[in-house]
Write a protein that holds these residues in place. Structure first.
Motif, PDB file in Angstrom:
ATOM      1  N   TRP A  54     -17.802 120.250 -32.453  1.00  0.00           N
ATOM      2  CA  TRP A  54     -17.261 118.928 -32.536  1.00  0.00           C
ATOM      3  C   TRP A  54     -17.299 118.462 -33.992  1.00  0.00           C
ATOM      4  O   TRP A  54     -17.055 117.320 -34.436  1.00  0.00           O
ATOM      5  CB  TRP A  54     -17.489 117.896 -31.563  1.00  0.00           C
ATOM      6  CG  TRP A  54     -18.966 117.815 -31.301  1.00  0.00           C
ATOM      7  CD1 TRP A  54     -19.600 118.662 -30.272  1.00  0.00           C
ATOM      8  CD2 TRP A  54     -19.926 117.390 -32.014  1.00  0.00           C
ATOM      9  NE1 TRP A  54     -21.053 118.104 -30.243  1.00  0.00           N
ATOM     10  CE2 TRP A  54     -21.462 117.557 -31.311  1.00  0.00           C
ATOM     11  CE3 TRP A  54     -20.148 116.700 -33.409  1.00  0.00           C
ATOM     12  CZ2 TRP A  54     -22.530 117.056 -31.831  1.00  0.00           C
ATOM     13  CZ3 TRP A  54     -21.495 116.371 -33.884  1.00  0.00           C
ATOM     14  CH2 TRP A  54     -22.440 116.496 -32.933  1.00  0.00           C
ATOM     15  N   ALA A 112     -13.706 114.488 -39.379  1.00  0.00           N
ATOM     16  CA  ALA A 112     -12.418 113.794 -39.651  1.00  0.00           C
ATOM     17  C   ALA A 112     -12.610 112.110 -39.285  1.00  0.00           C
ATOM     18  O   ALA A 112     -11.976 111.356 -40.040  1.00  0.00           O
ATOM     19  CB  ALA A 112     -11.468 114.378 -38.550  1.00  0.00           C
ATOM     20  N   LEU A 132     -14.112 117.487 -35.996  1.00  0.00           N
ATOM     21  CA  LEU A 132     -13.698 116.270 -35.269  1.00  0.00           C
ATOM     22  C   LEU A 132     -14.619 115.099 -35.972  1.00  0.00           C
ATOM     23  O   LEU A 132     -13.909 114.262 -36.411  1.00  0.00           O
ATOM     24  CB  LEU A 132     -13.639 116.106 -33.939  1.00  0.00           C
ATOM     25  CG  LEU A 132     -12.695 117.235 -33.364  1.00  0.00           C
ATOM     26  CD1 LEU A 132     -12.718 117.310 -32.064  1.00  0.00           C
ATOM     27  CD2 LEU A 132     -11.235 116.975 -33.749  1.00  0.00           C
ATOM     28  N   VAL A 133     -15.887 115.412 -35.893  1.00  0.00           N
ATOM     29  CA  VAL A 133     -16.575 114.013 -36.343  1.00  0.00           C
ATOM     30  C   VAL A 133     -16.496 113.919 -37.932  1.00  0.00           C
ATOM     31  O   VAL A 133     -16.073 112.611 -38.487  1.00  0.00           O
ATOM     32  CB  VAL A 133     -18.238 114.275 -36.182  1.00  0.00           C
ATOM     33  CG1 VAL A 133     -19.224 113.337 -36.899  1.00  0.00           C
ATOM     34  CG2 VAL A 133     -18.418 114.247 -34.599  1.00  0.00           C
TER      35      VAL A 133
END
Lengths: 430, 401
Positions: free
Chosen positions: B270, B276, B273-274
């Protein structure tokens, strides 16, 4: 639309959400949630434009003192207005805590006060008043800036007024009210009174004595209703910084003290500020109206970076006064400027008037002159010594033409000029 | 009666009632304000885009099909394209193997940057291979039986073999290494001085493998010489599809599927995503901090000219010109005039009066005083410093008397 730290915190919480549900959609949905909440909050926030603002600010304040500018705000909208108001002023107006929290219900009002502690003489303008409102969630809000004009005139400090009581006492000594009678040129007949032991026998008025049964003496008092005409030079030499302030500020202090003293002595005071054109003028003000008029006229003066037009100044003096007057030139004793400017025309003034040139000396020059630490210091000392000699020479030439030259450090100029005035008055040379 | 008397007077308040602008008016004003900057930004963006797309993109990578420099191979690629060969330029093994099929040509410009796994994977590929100056350990896998040898100098060699491409080219330029083989299956062309050597090898098999000993044959610099062009174009133009693979050190992928990312196994999935979400957070913070509470307020300030500036300037001039005479004269004149005042001499007093007066007031002889106050100029900075000290001392003696 603007956002607050709460919206930032909400976005930061999204990091936790992304860690818990690691998917691209989480990022997008969380952003959408934040945007949606912010938009809703903005729409629910009160309008920062539907207000009535009314400013009250005192006309003027003396430098080093402080005043309060108050803004009355009325909420004309239909929602409760929560937010912040910034009452912006120019930096040297000294509005330190000018942000105020607002919470005003619809139709209600609130008054906010901003304390101004000006740090510089002159006119200070208020800038726009900015109101930032928050929505009920405190996530986002609206902002608008409204013009509510305001002006504060910062008057000269007049620190030299502490010298006034001692000079007034000296003035009274010259006056007939004092025990010691001063008689001579420059005094005029005041009254007759009975002789008391100790009076100068030469002041006995024999004619009056013959008419009465007792011995009568004449008393004298200094001349009154003389004219004092001050010229404040605002040209480039007045811009030079001596200590922490421009020369002009020290000249203004001297002018204020002299004006206060002369008006107490019953003389009529007139002032013009001039470089190449007239910058300010005080005339016809007497009694208690003189000092406010002086302060008001002198407050907005700024040095102009141009050469003084001395023929123009002489013309302005002749235009405004035909009688003999004490003309005080508050300028600088700069050899080059005096040589090419004042010296050629000063004879026209001294022919009619008593002329005094008051100049602000630079304490830094004395410091430079005594520097002996290194060879570089010696050259600076020599340059300062040469400048001193040149200034002395030009002062001698001015004195030869009948001008009294008063040169003193910034804080000493005002009392020294007052002393020069008292000396002239005592000698009856006004 | 002081200057603050006027503060007692309260002037009428200035008022602003409800900002009389409308939303559309404000939008119009905002648009008018932002219009010009927007146009400028748009023009710049358009210019940049145009510049980026109008010119074909070029690179500086050796033997790359988009490199027009002498070490590039854009000439070869352009001619092949004009002849109808479709070229796919790739930098990773994964991409190179994506179109791997019989009837394709795969050009590998260098094997130095390939890992052992990649070489093995290359050996298992089905396309026809064209190798440029392969290293010997790659040759062991890709063309067993072929070894490298060294030849020096640049020379022109003739084909001297029955490979149609080589005989069509007739002569080529050769510099650097050459091949040596003992295997009868391998055709070696353009032989050198000794037996069993050659600059061009053809290894037959399930798929055709061709190796050039000298990669510079394909470069823009050497393509036009002798029969270089003919050999290169024929070797690469056998099939309508050519995959032009320029290996790079950064790439360690081996097959057409998911490539190996450096360090990818050590990071949580992840993380991207973090990052982002953090990027979004940065934008939000910028927005939060970017809006001021009202505009900056300006104020005209007076100029600050130190009054002593001219004097310091003159001091620097004295110093730069080593004008000890002027400096000493100024110090002497100053001391003399102060002492004359102290002694009560008139301004018109001459030098002899001052000297006599000072000598009488102090313990010095007239000759000493005259030398000090009216003497010759000092010869160096040290004597100037000394003179200043002596003048100060004399002055203090006069003051004490």
């Amino acid at each position: 639309m603007l956002i607050t730290w709460r919206a930032v915190a909400l976005t930061a919480l999204g990091v936790v959400a992304v860690v818990l549900v690691p998917a691209g959609l989480t990022v997008v949905l969380w952003l959408a949630l934040v945007v949606l909440l912010c938009v809703v909050d903005t729409l629910l926030a009160a309008s920062p434009r539907a207000v009535e603002l009314s400013r009250r600010v005192p006309m003027s304040v003396r430098l080093t003192e402080h005043v309060t500018s108050s803004l009355a705000m009325t909420n004309l909208g239909r929602r409760t207005l929560r937010g912040t108001l910034r009452d912006a002023w120019q930096p040297s107006a000294g509005a330190v805590s000018n942000r105020h929290e607002l919470e005003v219900r619809a139709g209600d009002g609130q008054r906010v006060r901003t304390v101004l502690t000006p740090s510089r003489r002159g006119d200070r303008q208020a800038d726009l008043v900015t109101i930032r409102t928050r929505g009920p969630m405190g996530l986002a809000g609206r902002q608008a800036s409204l013009a509510v004009p305001g002006r504060l005139r910062v008057l000269p400090e007049f620190a030299s007024r502490r010298h006034l009581p001692s000079r007034l006492a000296r003035l009274r000594e010259l006056d007939g009210r004092a025990a010691v009678q001063v008689r001579g040129a420059g005094t005029e007949f005041d009254s007759l009174r009975e002789y008391v032991v100790g009076d100068d026998v030469r002041s006995i008025d024999w004619r009056a004595t013959a008419r009465r049964s007792e011995v009568v003496v004449r008393t004298w008092r200094p001349e009154r209703d003389r004219r004092v005409f001050m010229v404040l030079d605002t040209s480039r030499t007045s811009a030079a910084r001596v200590g922490d302030a421009p020369r002009l500020d020290a000249s203004i202090e001297a002018a204020l003290l002299l004006a206060a003293l002369a008006s107490h002595a019953g003389d009529r005071v007139e002032l013009i500020a001039f470089d190449r054109r007239l910058r300010a003028r005080v005339a016809g003000a007497t009694g208690p109206r003189l000092m406010p008029a002086m302060a008001d006229a002198l407050a907005p003066l700024e040095p102009a970076l141009i050469e003084a037009d001395w023929p123009g100044i002489v013309g302005a003096i002749r235009e405004r006064t035909s009688q003999r007057a004490l003309v005080v030139l508050l300028s600088a004793l700069e050899p080059a400027a005096v040589e090419s400017g004042l010296l050629p025309v000063v004879a026209q003034l001294t022919a009619v008037h008593q002329v005094v040139l008051a100049s602000v000396a630079d304490p830094e020059l004395a410091e430079l002159r005594s520097g002996r630490a290194s060879s570089a210091d010696i050259y600076d000392a020599a340059a300062a010594q040469r400048a001193d000699l040149e200034r002395e020479a030009i002062a001698v030439r001015l004195r030869q033409r009948g001008v009294d030259v008063v040169e003193a450090l910034p804080e000493d100029l005002a009392p020294r000029l007052a002393d020069a005035y008292l000396a002239l008055k005592a000698a009856g040379r006004l | 009666m002081t200057a603050t008397a006027t503060t007692e007077y309260r002037p009428p308040a200035t008022t602003a009632v409800r900002d009389r602008t409308t939303a559309s008016g404000r939008a119009k004003a905002r648009w008018a304000r932002i219009r010009l900057p927007l146009v400028v930004v748009a023009l710049i963006a358009l210019t940049v885009l145009f510049a980026a797309f109008a010119k074909p993109r070029t690179s500086g990578i050796a033997l790359a099909p988009d490199n027009p420099a002498p070490s590039g191979a854009r000439a070869t690629a352009e001619i092949l394209k004009r002849q109808g060969v479709e070229i796919t330029y790739v930098r990773t093994m994964r991409e190179a193997l994506r179109a791997d099929a019989p009837g394709n040509t795969l050009l590998v410009t260098s094997t130095n940057d390939l890992t052992d796994e990649q070489v093995a994977r290359l050996a298992a590929s089905k396309s026809d291979l064209v190798l440029l100056g392969p290293s010997f350990w790659a040759l062991e896998v890709l063309a067993p039986g072929l070894g490298t040898d060294f030849a020096d100098g640049t020379e022109v060699r003739t084909a001297e073999c029955d490979d149609p491409d080589a005989s069509a080219a007739r002569t080529i330029t050769v510099s650097g290494p050459e091949y040596r083989t003992t295997s009868p299956d391998i055709t070696l062309c353009f032989p050198g001085g000794s037996e069993g050597t050659g600059a061009y090898a053809v290894i037959p098999g399930a798929r055709r493998t061709v190796a050039f000993a000298d990669p510079s044959l394909l470069t823009n610099r050497h393509l036009a010489q002798e029969g270089n062009a003919a050999l290169a174009l024929r070797a690469l133009g056998h099939h309508p599809h050519l995959t032009w693979y320029v290996p790079s050190l950064a790439d360690t992928s081996t097959d057409a599927g998911q490539g190996l990312q450096p360090g990818a196994d050590a990071l949580p999935s992840w993380l991207g995503l973090v990052l982002a979400q953090l990027a979004v957070l940065v934008v939000v913070i910028a927005w939060w901090r970017g809006r001021r509470l009202g505009r900056l307020v300006t104020e005209p300030l007076p100029v600050t000219v130190p009054a002593s500036e001219a004097t310091r300037g003159r001091g620097r001039l004295y110093r730069r010109a080593r004008s000890r005479g002027h400096a000493a004269a100024a110090l002497r004149a100053g001391a003399a005039s102060r002492m004359a005042v102290r002694l009560g001499l008139p301004r018109s007093a001459g030098a002899t009066d001052v000297i006599d007066g000072v000598a009488r007031a102090t313990q010095h002889t007239t000759a000493e005083v005259a030398a000090l106050v009216y003497g010759p100029p000092p010869s160096d900075d040290a004597s100037l410093l000394r003179l200043a000290g002596q003048l100060d001392k004399l002055e203090s003696e006069v003051r004490r008397s």
